[in-house]
Design a protein around this motif. Structure first.
Motif: not given
Length: 62
Positions: A16-17, A19-21, A24
């Protein structure tokens, strides 16, 4: 649910981290590189010339 494959809750949080990175920071970097590429600029120039050739720019001004 994915325990049979050896995937833990920590793995899910790490994904999840990442994917967020990717969303963004990675996508923004991608757009920056593409928008500054010669191919992209050339394509925009060709589109602009095509509009001028058919007289669209004169209709938008007036």
């Amino acid at each position: 649910m994915y325990a049979e494959w050896g995937i833990t809750s920590d793995d899910n949080q790490k994904l999840a981290k990442e994917k967020y990175c990717l969303i963004t920071k990675g996508f923004g970097s991608f757009l920056t590189v593409v928008s500054q590429s010669e191919e992209f600029k050339s394509s925009l120039e060709q589109i602009s010339r095509a509009y001028q050739d058919v007289g669209v720019s004169s209709r938008l001004e007036g």
